[in-house]
Design an enzyme around this catalytic site. Structure first.
Site, PDB file in Angstrom:
ATOM      1  N   ASP A  25       0.785  -1.258   0.000  1.00  0.00           N
ATOM      2  CA  ASP A  25       0.000   0.000   0.000  1.00  0.00           C
ATOM      3  C   ASP A  25       0.809   1.297   0.000  1.00  0.00           C
ATOM      4  OD1 ASP A  25      -1.916  -1.946   0.251  1.00  0.00           O
ATOM      5  OD2 ASP A  25      -2.751  -1.228   2.131  1.00  0.00           O
ATOM      6  N   GLU A  73      -4.708  -0.837  -1.538  1.00  0.00           N
ATOM      7  CA  GLU A  73      -6.018  -0.856  -0.872  1.00  0.00           C
ATOM      8  C   GLU A  73      -6.951   0.107  -1.599  1.00  0.00           C
ATOM      9  OE1 GLU A  73      -5.955  -0.121   3.364  1.00  0.00           O
ATOM     10  OE2 GLU A  73      -8.124   0.104   3.458  1.00  0.00           O
ATOM     11  N   LYS A 130      -6.904  -4.803  -3.176  1.00  0.00           N
ATOM     12  CA  LYS A 130      -7.564  -5.468  -2.039  1.00  0.00           C
ATOM     13  C   LYS A 130      -8.552  -4.511  -1.372  1.00  0.00           C
ATOM     14  CE  LYS A 130      -3.699  -4.383   1.084  1.00  0.00           C
ATOM     15  NZ  LYS A 130      -4.321  -3.516   2.068  1.00  0.00           N
ATOM     16  N   LYS A 133      -7.783  -4.834   4.818  1.00  0.00           N
ATOM     17  CA  LYS A 133      -6.449  -4.541   5.337  1.00  0.00           C
ATOM     18  C   LYS A 133      -5.477  -5.666   4.985  1.00  0.00           C
ATOM     19  CE  LYS A 133      -8.215  -0.838   6.984  1.00  0.00           C
ATOM     20  NZ  LYS A 133      -8.136   0.351   6.119  1.00  0.00           N
ATOM     21  N   VAL A 158       3.297   0.238   4.159  1.00  0.00           N
ATOM     22  CA  VAL A 158       2.562   0.957   5.214  1.00  0.00           C
ATOM     23  C   VAL A 158       1.137   0.410   5.354  1.00  0.00           C
ATOM     24  CG1 VAL A 158       3.907   3.050   4.803  1.00  0.00           C
ATOM     25  CG2 VAL A 158       1.738   2.763   3.597  1.00  0.00           C
ATOM     26  N   THR A 159       0.521   0.611   6.517  1.00  0.00           N
ATOM     27  CA  THR A 159       1.167   1.023   7.733  1.00  0.00           C
ATOM     28  C   THR A 159       1.520  -0.236   8.530  1.00  0.00           C
ATOM     29  OG1 THR A 159      -0.942   1.245   8.935  1.00  0.00           O
ATOM     30  CG2 THR A 159      -0.105   3.218   7.848  1.00  0.00           C
ATOM     31  N   CYS A 163      -2.128  -2.641   7.680  1.00  0.00           N
ATOM     32  CA  CYS A 163      -2.125  -3.561   6.539  1.00  0.00           C
ATOM     33  C   CYS A 163      -0.894  -4.470   6.490  1.00  0.00           C
ATOM     34  CB  CYS A 163      -2.278  -2.772   5.243  1.00  0.00           C
ATOM     35  SG  CYS A 163      -3.928  -2.051   5.111  1.00  0.00           S
ATOM     36  N   GLN A 203       8.025 -14.461  21.390  1.00  0.00           N
ATOM     37  CA  GLN A 203       7.648 -15.877  21.544  1.00  0.00           C
ATOM     38  C   GLN A 203       8.306 -16.741  20.470  1.00  0.00           C
ATOM     39  OE1 GLN A 203       3.363 -16.381  22.855  1.00  0.00           O
ATOM     40  NE2 GLN A 203       3.225 -14.345  21.889  1.00  0.00           N
TER      41      GLN A 203
HETATM   42  C1  C5J Z   1      -3.047   0.536   5.546  1.00  0.00           C
HETATM   43  C2  C5J Z   1      -4.826   1.688   6.676  1.00  0.00           C
HETATM   44  N1  C5J Z   1      -2.518   0.390   4.338  1.00  0.00           N
HETATM   45  N2  C5J Z   1      -4.032   2.120   7.637  1.00  0.00           N
HETATM   46  N3  C5J Z   1      -4.330   0.993   5.618  1.00  0.00           N
HETATM   47  O1  C5J Z   1      -2.417   0.288   6.555  1.00  0.00           O
HETATM   48  O2  C5J Z   1      -6.008   1.945   6.699  1.00  0.00           O
END
Ligand code: C5J
Length: 224
Positions: A25, A73, A130, A133, A158-159, A163, A203
């Site tokens: 993204d 996205e 997509k 997320k 990101v972020t 996502c 873990q």
């Molecule tokens: C992504 C969002 N790409 N933060 N989307 O992380 O809505």
């Protein structure tokens, strides 16, 4: 087999045919003023810092003809793939589908929905659009990876805690060996980025590994 220095321990890369870079993204909607990220009240400028590092990773994968997958996205123009829960969340001035300075917010094909020019995909690179997320939700990403025999995924973009993390968790559950490139991912919230890095590798690597771009580049040098 190549070992890439990582946390919580070295990441084993069997050979170059099994790995892909997944760039999540890197869109104007998230990185530029006037897009979705800003509509949600975020300072979008801090995401720009990773662009040069991400470009180095892209160049390294391109030089070796290794697969690169870009995700995007966005929603259909009629928003039929955007559930009310997502559409109505946030209470910002602009909602998904509204017209902003970069076109309609988070709608596929709009200027603001494109990947930033500095990281634009090359014609032979895969772009997964997509609605959610996670990049496996309502996409053919899994079948593309299985068809190519890919077992190892390196994540950037990101972020970090939205996502990137969601997709990494989806991939981990599907049996992919996941490595997050720490300095090639960013969040609007530095503390969320740090927390995500720590929870991924906690873990014994419950969701996967984390490392630096430099360590990835050194690893790629070793596989040729
Ligand atoms: C992504 C969002 N790409 N933060 N989307 O992380 O809505």
């Amino acid at each position: 087999m190549v070992l890439i220095s990582a946390q919580p321990y070295d990441y084993e890369l069997p050979d170059a045919t099994k790995v892909a870079l997944v760039v999540i993204d890197m869109q104007r909607d998230f990185l530029e003023p006037g897009g979705f990220g800003e509509a949600l009240g975020n300072d979008v400028t801090r995401l720009q810092a990773i662009v040069p590092t991400l470009k180095r990773l892209l160049d390294a994968f391109r030089d070796r003809h290794l697969p690169i997958i870009h995700t995007l996205e966005g929603h259909k123009s009629d928003l039929s793939d955007c559930p009310p829960s997502k559409l109505n969340r946030g209470k910002g001035n602009l909602k998904i589908g509204d017209v902003g300075p970069l076109g309609r917010i988070l709608v596929l094909g709009e200027p603001g929905n494109a990947i930033i020019p500095a990281l634009a995909p090359l014609p032979d690179e895969i772009i997964i659009t997509k609605p959610g997320k996670g990049a496996f939700y309502h996409t053919n990403l899994e079948s593309i990876l299985r068809d190519k025999g890919i077992t190892h995924l390196m994540f950037a973009g990101v972020t970090t805690e939205v996502c990137v993390q969601t997709t990494m968790r989806e991939a981990n559950d599907r049996g992919f060996e996941c490595l997050l490139v720490e300095d090639a991912t960013e969040s609007y919230f530095p503390e969320f980025k740090q927390a995500t890095i720590e929870m991924i590798r906690a873990q014994g690597g419950i969701v996967g590994w984390t490392t630096t771009a430099e360590n990835v580049l050194q690893g790629l040098e070793k596989i040729g």
